[in-house]
Design a protein around this motif. Structure first.
Motif, PDB file in Angstrom:
ATOM      1  N   SER A  51       1.017  -1.688   0.557  1.00 28.78           N
ATOM      2  CA  SER A  51       0.391  -0.090  -0.503  1.00 28.78           C
ATOM      3  C   SER A  51       1.407   1.162   0.247  1.00 28.78           C
ATOM      4  CB  SER A  51      -1.032  -0.619   1.430  1.00 28.78           C
ATOM      5  OG  SER A  51      -1.765   1.452   1.205  1.00 28.78           O
ATOM      6  N   GLU A  54       2.895   1.714  -3.226  1.00 29.53           N
ATOM      7  CA  GLU A  54       1.822   1.657  -4.663  1.00 29.53           C
ATOM      8  C   GLU A  54       1.894   3.312  -4.660  1.00 29.53           C
ATOM      9  OE1 GLU A  54       0.327  -2.450  -4.859  1.00 29.53           O
ATOM     10  OE2 GLU A  54      -1.034  -0.827  -3.482  1.00 29.53           O
ATOM     11  N   GLU A  55       1.359   3.836  -3.603  1.00 27.83           N
ATOM     12  CA  GLU A  55       0.409   5.145  -2.980  1.00 27.83           C
ATOM     13  C   GLU A  55       2.197   5.913  -4.036  1.00 27.83           C
ATOM     14  OE1 GLU A  55      -2.186   6.791  -3.274  1.00 27.83           O
ATOM     15  OE2 GLU A  55      -3.298   4.538  -3.111  1.00 27.83           O
ATOM     16  N   LYS A  58       3.256   6.619  -7.408  1.00 27.04           N
ATOM     17  CA  LYS A  58       1.592   7.189  -7.752  1.00 27.04           C
ATOM     18  C   LYS A  58       2.909   9.186  -7.681  1.00 27.04           C
ATOM     19  CE  LYS A  58      -2.150   4.791  -6.663  1.00 27.04           C
ATOM     20  NZ  LYS A  58      -3.742   4.685  -6.621  1.00 27.04           N
ATOM     21  N   ASN A 280      -4.121  -0.757   4.825  1.00 27.34           N
ATOM     22  CA  ASN A 280      -3.734   0.136   3.553  1.00 27.34           C
ATOM     23  C   ASN A 280      -3.442   1.976   4.393  1.00 27.34           C
ATOM     24  OD1 ASN A 280      -4.943  -1.495   1.751  1.00 27.34           O
ATOM     25  ND2 ASN A 280      -6.861  -1.742   2.703  1.00 27.34           N
ATOM     26  N   GLY A 282      -1.286   3.664   2.591  1.00 26.35           N
ATOM     27  CA  GLY A 282      -0.332   4.356   1.778  1.00 26.35           C
ATOM     28  C   GLY A 282      -0.666   5.350   1.303  1.00 26.35           C
ATOM     29  N   TRP A 283      -1.798   5.676   1.379  1.00 25.90           N
ATOM     30  CA  TRP A 283      -2.927   7.141   0.897  1.00 25.90           C
ATOM     31  C   TRP A 283      -2.702   8.017   1.736  1.00 25.90           C
ATOM     32  CZ3 TRP A 283      -6.047  10.293   3.083  1.00 25.90           C
ATOM     33  CH2 TRP A 283      -6.573  11.232   1.959  1.00 25.90           C
ATOM     34  N   ARG A 286       0.754   9.120   1.858  1.00 23.19           N
ATOM     35  CA  ARG A 286       1.758   9.783   0.665  1.00 23.19           C
ATOM     36  C   ARG A 286       0.668  10.929   0.438  1.00 23.19           C
ATOM     37  NH1 ARG A 286      -2.442   8.362  -4.522  1.00 23.19           N
ATOM     38  NH2 ARG A 286      -2.008  10.499  -6.060  1.00 23.19           N
ATOM     39  N   ASN A 287      -0.387  12.143   0.992  1.00 24.06           N
ATOM     40  CA  ASN A 287      -0.760  13.016   1.465  1.00 24.06           C
ATOM     41  C   ASN A 287      -0.799  13.252   2.745  1.00 24.06           C
ATOM     42  OD1 ASN A 287      -3.308  14.150   1.129  1.00 24.06           O
ATOM     43  ND2 ASN A 287      -4.083  14.104   3.433  1.00 24.06           N
TER      44      ASN A 287
END
Length: 323
Positions: A51, A54-55, A58, A280, A282-283, A286-287
């Protein structure tokens, strides 16, 4: 004269090339993130790693990933490698709560912000890391306890005895899952923890410890099994079935994580309640990095949403699991 014209032409090409190239700081690929994961002991942990990677991909960040293989000294060495490399950010999942002060101070002195993900840490000095992103482990323990108190609320049973399979010692999930669980079940005087065993979040370890326990003590007095993660639960299910114990019926089973295999066991009636621990992250990582780089204020704690799956709900509505 020809040599002079050639030099002028090369100079113009060089200047033109520079003018058309973005400045290094504008290239997202120039952001380097060092990511230290505590291990790969479960499908949950593998999904947690995927997770985050992957993020971050991006955003075009370069990620230097290191697996700590359940060894704190190795993780600390990996983080020192990130510091020597002069990464822009360090993301790490700590194996245990204590023992990180020195390496975090080194990162702070080097001007490298650190994000702690999943498990919490304790530090003697404040502001050694930017923020913590992860689940509320105490809330997970609360939810597990709430399922049990609700289950026995209208029961005439005079006592309810629980076997608790704890995770790794000196970790925040273990401490908070126990604390949150005890906080709720203590509201019903009939409910008590008969024994607490240590499985370290590892399937084989929990399997061996549980087998030894029932060989020495039997299982007939145990009404509920409360397990701190699915991997340990899966090991104990093997022991139950090998000893003629019907899981989910002879013993009520409450487990934490929400792996795909455990959801199938819930549907099959082999476990009664699965408290989700969301991998999860990751988001959120990333954020947080994006907001930090844009100069936004970052809170000290960022909690991730989670839910509960149980035999009291609609099991057909559970979406497919990624881990």
């Amino acid at each position: 004269m020809k040599k002079y014209l050639l030099h002028v032409l090369l100079l113009l090409l060089f200047i033109g090339g520079c003018a058309n190239s973005p400045a290094p700081e504008d290239e997202p690929g120039n952001i380097v993130v060092g990511f230290s994961q505590s291990g790969t002991e479960s499908n949950w942990r593998k999904r947690h790693t995927e997770s985050i990677r992957e993020e971050l991909a991006k955003e075009g960040y370069e990620v230097l990933y290191r697996n700590g293989f359940m060894n704190q000294d190795r993780q600390i060495q990996d983080m020192r490698t990130f510091i020597a490399y002069k990464v822009d950010m360090i993301v790490f999942t700590p194996l245990v709560e204590d023992g990180w002060d020195a390496v975090l101070a080194e990162a702070k002195d080097a001007g490298i912000p650190v994000i702690v993900v999943d498990r919490h840490i304790r530090t003697a000095e404040e502001n050694l890391y930017l923020t913590h992103i992860g689940p509320s482990f105490k809330a997970e323990g609360n939810r597990a306890g709430l399922y049990i108190t609700n289950h026995f609320q209208n029961s005439s049973q005079s006592s309810v005895k629980i076997l608790e399979m704890k995770g790794l010692a000196n970790t925040s999930p273990t401490n908070f899952r126990s604390e949150g669980f005890l906080e709720v079940i203590s509201r019903d005087s009939r409910i008590s923890i008969e024994a607490s065993l240590q499985g370290d979040y590892i399937r084989s370890k929990a399997k061996d410890v549980f087998r030894k326990y029932i060989e020495e003590n039997g299982w007939e007095d145990i009404d509920v099994l409360y397990s701190h993660n699915d991997e340990m639960t899966l090991g104990m299910l093997e022991v139950m079935e090998a000893n003629g114990i019907v899981p989910g019926q002879d013993i009520l089973i409450v487990t934490i994580d929400g792996q795909a295999e455990m959801i199938e066991n819930l549907r099959a009636g082999k476990v009664n309640c699965v408290v989700e621990c969301n991998p999860n992250a990751g988001w959120y990582v990333r954020n947080t990095i994006k907001r930090y780089l844009n100069g936004n204020t970052i809170p000290n704690e960022i909690y991730m949403p989670e839910t509960v799956f149980s035999d009291k709900g609609n099991l057909d509505s559970i979406p497919p699991r990624e881990y």
